[in-house]
Design a protein around this motif. Sequence first.
Motif: not given
Length: 576
Positions: A1-12, A26-35, A40-43
């Motif tokens: 289920m976690g893998e499917q959640t991470l497959d959301l489009p980046e726009e979402c 800061v906390s979100l960036s530690l979850v995975c490289r994608r986050f 980084n792009r949103l700041l």
Amino acid sequence: MGEQTLDLPEECWEMIFNLIEHYHFVSLSLVCRRFLAITNRLLSRLVVSDPTLLLLPQLLRRFPRLRIIDLAGFRGDVDALLSQIAKSGLDLEALGVSNQKTLPVDGLRVVGSKMRNLRYLNCSKIGFLQDNDLGLIAESFPFLEELDISYPEHTLSYSSIGLLDSCVSARPITDSGILSLAVKLKGLKKINLSGNHFITDKSLGILSRNCLLLSEILLHNCDFVTQNGILLVIRGCANLNSLSFSGIWSSFVDSRFKDSFVCTKSLCAVDFSDSVISDELLYSIAEACLPLNKLVLSHCQNYTFSGISSLLCKHQSLQYLDLELANFLTDEYMLELSKFLQRITYLNLSLCHQLTNSTFFNLTRNCPLLNEFKMVGTNLGAEDFTTSFVVNPRVKSLNLARNSSLDNDTISMFASSCPNLKFLDLSCCFNITEEGISEVLKRCSEIRYLRIEHCSGIKTLVIDYELSSLEVLCAWESGIDDDGLAMIGNRCCRLLQLDLTGCSNVTVKGVKEVVQNCRVLREINLKWCNNVDVDIIAWMVFSRPSLKRIVPPRGFVPSESQRNLFLRHGCLVCDG
């Protein structure tokens, strides 16, 4: 289920993250490289202080969508820093260089040559800002739309006969400087000239003739600007929608003033702070039928209930109203005015000393859209509660500081009336104790920002529930002790900032409770906490990685090696 959640489009993911406060990135960036890549792009905004400098090249590369950089807290070589920013490839829209000793002319020239899309420049509180600097700004940033050159910090010398000393090389801004600015910045829409004491009405005529798109002008504390200058702006700027000035004497209103308000059709915000105004002036505004949604009469003199009621009657779509220090207002007057405030979202009645609980309850009942309400230094709590109240779920911010008669029973009733509060200031409300504040927190569980400064009767928070929303607690010179800190540590899991300045009942034991249990704590101020041992500072830095700033107790002065060590762990320790 976690893998499917991470497959959301980046726009979402970007849409989701944009709904979250940036300090959680800061906390979100530690979850995975994608986050990490997404955050980084949103700041978009970066505040640069001295400790940031070592990491600046990496930060500029890491955050490619930075649009705003603020250097107000930087005390090093600003010119060199601006040159580095100019070479980064960023496409900045706003830049702040305020609070500097001099204008960094070389750095601004380089930035202007590289970043053609810069639209906002903040040069407030610059030492020795002068006419030549304005010419440089206009040449470097010809497409500028917003400029702040307020409150330059000049140290002037005068001759024995009282004239400005001709030997002084740094001259204040004058009408000549405004002319050099205005003829080159044709697209200027907003300018803040506050605190420039040597500009005159001539400057306003220059701006109105040259900057045809000007929509907002601020003129607080400009000693030589008169009513005639205000007339020039109102008549000459067809797009003017916001006018803010102070210190104007208008004991009468002549036909020119009345005609000017009739001619302008777009003015929606007016600020007359610290001015002497007349009822006739308010009548003329009322008759002009402006699309007014903001009115500030803070610390104004000479007008009466007749003038303000006439204006409010004609502008019932008003959303923002500031009547601070309107001493003629009574509970009966405010009940009458409340009939015209159906659309109000911000209301300031601070220092209106005759107003009591009745006004508070009448306004929360009759103003269904009220969001932010200030009654600092009024007479709340001085009368028995006799008025019925309704629940107003729209009120999110209450500032009730300096109401010395406000007690536990009254503040509990206020909390019942406004259960969705997010900001509450009870500073200097000396009769409120932990019993009262606990009732408030129980009824207003969404409070994020709480000020209880100088409330010596509040020693702890008597609560048996989680305060999961509380993020900022300012308890400067309150009665908070170690038991109170233990309760805060156990119940305030999302606390980000804690100010304990001057809390003499706090010791190392209580501080450890907070640091150990508040896992996202970012800032703590222990200044003048004389019973806290300075040896705890290093333990705090290494025990709580989330800490970014510590103000230690008096007497702690970190060495250069200590300061750098703490910085490598991500924490700035200021001088105690």
